[in-house]
Motif scaffolding. Sequence first.
Motif, PDB file in Angstrom:
ATOM      1  N   SER A   1     -22.535  22.907 -35.714  1.00  0.00           N
ATOM      2  CA  SER A   1     -22.635  23.028 -34.135  1.00  0.00           C
ATOM      3  C   SER A   1     -21.370  23.776 -33.574  1.00  0.00           C
ATOM      4  CB  SER A   1     -22.902  21.736 -33.540  1.00  0.00           C
ATOM      5  OG  SER A   1     -21.685  20.955 -33.748  1.00  0.00           O
ATOM      6  N   LYS A   2     -20.348  23.590 -34.258  1.00  0.00           N
ATOM      7  CA  LYS A   2     -19.127  23.836 -33.716  1.00  0.00           C
ATOM      8  C   LYS A   2     -18.920  25.518 -33.859  1.00  0.00           C
ATOM      9  CE  LYS A   2     -15.224  22.941 -35.726  1.00  0.00           C
ATOM     10  NZ  LYS A   2     -14.102  22.072 -36.302  1.00  0.00           N
ATOM     11  N   THR A   3     -19.567  25.565 -35.182  1.00  0.00           N
ATOM     12  CA  THR A   3     -19.834  27.194 -35.749  1.00  0.00           C
ATOM     13  C   THR A   3     -20.939  27.910 -34.801  1.00  0.00           C
ATOM     14  OG1 THR A   3     -19.551  26.300 -37.823  1.00  0.00           O
ATOM     15  CG2 THR A   3     -19.915  28.552 -37.767  1.00  0.00           C
ATOM     16  N   ALA A   4     -21.676  27.268 -34.357  1.00  0.00           N
ATOM     17  CA  ALA A   4     -22.895  27.916 -33.577  1.00  0.00           C
ATOM     18  C   ALA A   4     -22.205  28.345 -32.287  1.00  0.00           C
ATOM     19  CB  ALA A   4     -24.043  27.246 -33.693  1.00  0.00           C
ATOM     20  N   ASN A   5     -21.303  27.735 -31.601  1.00  0.00           N
ATOM     21  CA  ASN A   5     -20.746  27.923 -30.382  1.00  0.00           C
ATOM     22  C   ASN A   5     -19.807  29.124 -30.462  1.00  0.00           C
ATOM     23  OD1 ASN A   5     -21.844  25.658 -29.647  1.00  0.00           O
ATOM     24  ND2 ASN A   5     -19.892  24.520 -29.517  1.00  0.00           N
ATOM     25  N   ARG A   6     -19.514  29.794 -31.710  1.00  0.00           N
ATOM     26  CA  ARG A   6     -18.649  30.763 -31.958  1.00  0.00           C
ATOM     27  C   ARG A   6     -19.162  32.078 -30.856  1.00  0.00           C
ATOM     28  NH1 ARG A   6     -17.757  31.766 -38.318  1.00  0.00           N
ATOM     29  NH2 ARG A   6     -20.147  31.399 -37.992  1.00  0.00           N
ATOM     30  N   LEU A   7     -20.195  32.761 -31.080  1.00  0.00           N
ATOM     31  CA  LEU A   7     -20.272  33.904 -30.260  1.00  0.00           C
ATOM     32  C   LEU A   7     -21.341  33.657 -29.046  1.00  0.00           C
ATOM     33  CD1 LEU A   7     -19.106  36.377 -30.502  1.00  0.00           C
ATOM     34  CD2 LEU A   7     -21.091  37.453 -31.509  1.00  0.00           C
ATOM     35  N   ASN A   8     -21.885  32.537 -29.187  1.00  0.00           N
ATOM     36  CA  ASN A   8     -22.868  32.039 -28.085  1.00  0.00           C
ATOM     37  C   ASN A   8     -22.367  31.760 -26.709  1.00  0.00           C
ATOM     38  OD1 ASN A   8     -24.675  32.626 -30.236  1.00  0.00           O
ATOM     39  ND2 ASN A   8     -25.568  30.772 -30.395  1.00  0.00           N
ATOM     40  N   GLY A   9     -21.421  32.584 -26.249  1.00  0.00           N
ATOM     41  CA  GLY A   9     -20.707  32.083 -25.007  1.00  0.00           C
ATOM     42  C   GLY A   9     -21.335  31.191 -23.924  1.00  0.00           C
ATOM     43  N   VAL A  10     -22.533  31.371 -23.860  1.00  0.00           N
ATOM     44  CA  VAL A  10     -23.137  30.833 -22.618  1.00  0.00           C
ATOM     45  C   VAL A  10     -23.401  29.389 -22.658  1.00  0.00           C
ATOM     46  CG1 VAL A  10     -24.707  31.747 -21.057  1.00  0.00           C
ATOM     47  CG2 VAL A  10     -24.594  32.924 -23.346  1.00  0.00           C
ATOM     48  N   HIS A  11     -23.077  28.431 -23.438  1.00  0.00           N
ATOM     49  CA  HIS A  11     -23.373  27.154 -23.297  1.00  0.00           C
ATOM     50  C   HIS A  11     -22.125  26.154 -23.824  1.00  0.00           C
ATOM     51  CE1 HIS A  11     -23.519  27.528 -27.596  1.00  0.00           C
ATOM     52  NE2 HIS A  11     -24.701  27.890 -27.557  1.00  0.00           N
ATOM     53  N   SER A  12     -22.524  25.068 -24.138  1.00  0.00           N
ATOM     54  CA  SER A  12     -21.462  24.083 -24.715  1.00  0.00           C
ATOM     55  C   SER A  12     -20.648  23.486 -23.749  1.00  0.00           C
ATOM     56  CB  SER A  12     -20.650  24.482 -25.888  1.00  0.00           C
ATOM     57  OG  SER A  12     -19.435  24.851 -25.598  1.00  0.00           O
ATOM     58  N   PRO A  13     -20.611  22.129 -23.086  1.00  0.00           N
ATOM     59  CA  PRO A  13     -19.794  21.592 -22.157  1.00  0.00           C
ATOM     60  C   PRO A  13     -18.384  22.053 -21.794  1.00  0.00           C
ATOM     61  CG  PRO A  13     -21.103  19.982 -23.234  1.00  0.00           C
ATOM     62  CD  PRO A  13     -21.287  21.358 -23.980  1.00  0.00           C
ATOM     63  N   PRO A  14     -17.530  21.864 -22.820  1.00  0.00           N
ATOM     64  CA  PRO A  14     -16.202  21.979 -22.541  1.00  0.00           C
ATOM     65  C   PRO A  14     -15.766  23.528 -22.716  1.00  0.00           C
ATOM     66  CG  PRO A  14     -16.457  21.313 -24.899  1.00  0.00           C
ATOM     67  CD  PRO A  14     -17.809  21.396 -24.288  1.00  0.00           C
ATOM     68  N   CYS A  15     -16.693  24.242 -23.135  1.00  0.00           N
ATOM     69  CA  CYS A  15     -16.544  25.881 -23.123  1.00  0.00           C
ATOM     70  C   CYS A  15     -16.276  26.486 -21.957  1.00  0.00           C
ATOM     71  CB  CYS A  15     -17.532  26.518 -23.948  1.00  0.00           C
ATOM     72  SG  CYS A  15     -17.174  28.199 -24.541  1.00  0.00           S
ATOM     73  N   SER A  16     -15.858  27.694 -21.817  1.00  0.00           N
ATOM     74  CA  SER A  16     -15.865  28.517 -20.790  1.00  0.00           C
ATOM     75  C   SER A  16     -15.634  28.056 -19.420  1.00  0.00           C
ATOM     76  CB  SER A  16     -17.033  29.583 -20.566  1.00  0.00           C
ATOM     77  OG  SER A  16     -18.220  29.202 -20.189  1.00  0.00           O
ATOM     78  N   PRO A  17     -14.455  27.479 -18.767  1.00  0.00           N
ATOM     79  CA  PRO A  17     -14.102  26.997 -17.525  1.00  0.00           C
ATOM     80  C   PRO A  17     -14.183  28.356 -16.670  1.00  0.00           C
ATOM     81  CG  PRO A  17     -12.054  27.305 -18.904  1.00  0.00           C
ATOM     82  CD  PRO A  17     -13.264  27.839 -19.652  1.00  0.00           C
ATOM     83  N   ASN A  18     -15.332  28.806 -16.481  1.00  0.00           N
ATOM     84  CA  ASN A  18     -15.430  30.122 -15.625  1.00  0.00           C
ATOM     85  C   ASN A  18     -14.518  31.090 -15.859  1.00  0.00           C
ATOM     86  OD1 ASN A  18     -16.637  31.794 -13.762  1.00  0.00           O
ATOM     87  ND2 ASN A  18     -15.545  30.905 -11.989  1.00  0.00           N
ATOM     88  N   LEU A  19     -14.670  32.238 -16.659  1.00  0.00           N
ATOM     89  CA  LEU A  19     -13.769  33.286 -16.885  1.00  0.00           C
ATOM     90  C   LEU A  19     -14.661  34.597 -16.297  1.00  0.00           C
ATOM     91  CD1 LEU A  19     -12.911  32.414 -20.458  1.00  0.00           C
ATOM     92  CD2 LEU A  19     -11.624  32.123 -18.566  1.00  0.00           C
ATOM     93  N   ALA A  20     -15.532  34.257 -15.436  1.00  0.00           N
ATOM     94  CA  ALA A  20     -16.394  35.568 -14.901  1.00  0.00           C
ATOM     95  C   ALA A  20     -15.571  35.958 -13.860  1.00  0.00           C
ATOM     96  CB  ALA A  20     -17.897  34.971 -14.538  1.00  0.00           C
ATOM     97  N   PRO A  21     -15.815  37.353 -13.467  1.00  0.00           N
ATOM     98  CA  PRO A  21     -15.167  37.967 -12.498  1.00  0.00           C
ATOM     99  C   PRO A  21     -15.215  37.173 -11.208  1.00  0.00           C
ATOM    100  CG  PRO A  21     -16.156  39.620 -13.684  1.00  0.00           C
ATOM    101  CD  PRO A  21     -16.770  38.328 -14.219  1.00  0.00           C
ATOM    102  N   THR A  22     -14.361  37.118 -10.127  1.00  0.00           N
ATOM    103  CA  THR A  22     -14.384  36.471  -8.900  1.00  0.00           C
ATOM    104  C   THR A  22     -15.435  37.300  -8.091  1.00  0.00           C
ATOM    105  OG1 THR A  22     -12.578  35.548  -9.026  1.00  0.00           O
ATOM    106  CG2 THR A  22     -13.442  35.308  -7.023  1.00  0.00           C
ATOM    107  N   PRO A  23     -16.537  36.653  -7.686  1.00  0.00           N
ATOM    108  CA  PRO A  23     -17.328  37.929  -6.603  1.00  0.00           C
ATOM    109  C   PRO A  23     -16.570  38.094  -5.203  1.00  0.00           C
ATOM    110  CG  PRO A  23     -18.644  35.857  -7.479  1.00  0.00           C
ATOM    111  CD  PRO A  23     -17.153  35.411  -7.667  1.00  0.00           C
ATOM    112  N   GLY A  24     -16.835  39.503  -4.991  1.00  0.00           N
ATOM    113  CA  GLY A  24     -16.147  39.559  -3.803  1.00  0.00           C
ATOM    114  C   GLY A  24     -14.585  39.792  -3.616  1.00  0.00           C
ATOM    115  N   LEU A  25     -14.065  39.773  -4.885  1.00  0.00           N
ATOM    116  CA  LEU A  25     -12.602  39.657  -4.959  1.00  0.00           C
ATOM    117  C   LEU A  25     -12.028  41.350  -4.987  1.00  0.00           C
ATOM    118  CD1 LEU A  25      -9.781  38.491  -4.927  1.00  0.00           C
ATOM    119  CD2 LEU A  25      -9.943  38.985  -7.414  1.00  0.00           C
ATOM    120  N   LEU A  26     -12.788  42.118  -5.701  1.00  0.00           N
ATOM    121  CA  LEU A  26     -12.375  43.499  -5.995  1.00  0.00           C
ATOM    122  C   LEU A  26     -13.314  44.532  -5.111  1.00  0.00           C
ATOM    123  CD1 LEU A  26     -10.002  45.034  -7.559  1.00  0.00           C
ATOM    124  CD2 LEU A  26     -11.717  45.398  -9.365  1.00  0.00           C
ATOM    125  N   THR A  27     -13.222  44.631  -3.987  1.00  0.00           N
ATOM    126  CA  THR A  27     -14.147  45.286  -3.173  1.00  0.00           C
ATOM    127  C   THR A  27     -13.979  46.818  -3.482  1.00  0.00           C
ATOM    128  OG1 THR A  27     -12.629  45.460  -1.443  1.00  0.00           O
ATOM    129  CG2 THR A  27     -13.881  43.627  -1.385  1.00  0.00           C
TER     130      THR A  27
END
Length: 268
Positions: free
Chosen positions: A71-97
């Motif tokens: 399960s740990k291996t599966a998390n490698r490239l499927n970046g869209v899930h898993s609870p402790p993963c990705s603490p929001n690394l998406a661009p901040t909407p509206g910051l870069l106008t």
Amino acid sequence: MSTPAAVKRACDACHRRKVKCDGINPCRNCSTAQLSCTYHAIPQKKGPKGSRAKVISELRETQRHHSSLSSKTANRLNGVHSPPCSPNLAPTPGLLTPDIIKECVDFFFTNMYPNMPILHRGRLDQQAIYADHNPESYTLLTSLCAFMFIQPNMPMVGVTPSNDPFGLDSMPGANIMSGTLLLEETMRVRKSYDHLESPSLSSLVTSFFLFGCYYGLDLHNKAWFQLREATTLAHILGMHKEETYVQWDTIEASRRRRLYWLLFATER
DNA sequence: TTATTCGGAAATTAAAAACA
DNA sequence: GTTTTTAATTTCCGAATAAT
């Protein structure tokens, strides 16, 4: 009976709108929507990359004997899930106008370009079109804007859209704050992709701008670290070998040459 | 009602693997 | 060398949503 037949190239607007484009200029959709019809976007390379793109084999591998570690291996490239993963690394909407981008890019080309002719105006504008969904382009722009904000002679630009309720526009040091904000945004979003294993020129330029930011903020250790990273990326990209330049057109090749030269001039 | 947006199916393309 | 397999990227259908 009409032939649907996908057009080989959709214009920038139709591409964004996800509607059928007739491929001419101006296309029908742009004409009726009163848009200027452009074909600026640079198509990405299609097809598998690397040594046989490895997603499916990884999936099969993990399914074969699904241990606790799989399960740990599966998390490698499927970046869209898993609870402790990705603490929001998406661009901040509206910051870069778009306003900020325009202001900073203008400032770069009028004041910085003579000393660092490492970007091409037209190509940069093309990249900006898809910055929303391309983290490499996005971080290039945020680092560029951060670098510009930190310049002492940069005129005040409102980070908040128009009427600023906090009066930041007239406050001294507001540009430094904005620059620091964008610098942090760059570092955060940069974690969402691997900019070291398969680096692009944008990654390199981003590192260079980060160097400029940290240097301007008197954070010299961080600054040298970023410059060193930029130099290393240049080597990984083979920019020290003349034969790597033949694959690029005139604009891109000279831009790369100047960037390579600037890196070593800066390192002293 | 018409116009716009966008999830995702289908088509396209190119790299890697398999084959002769 | 040619063919097949695979996957990344594209176009754009059509359902959902917004505007009028």
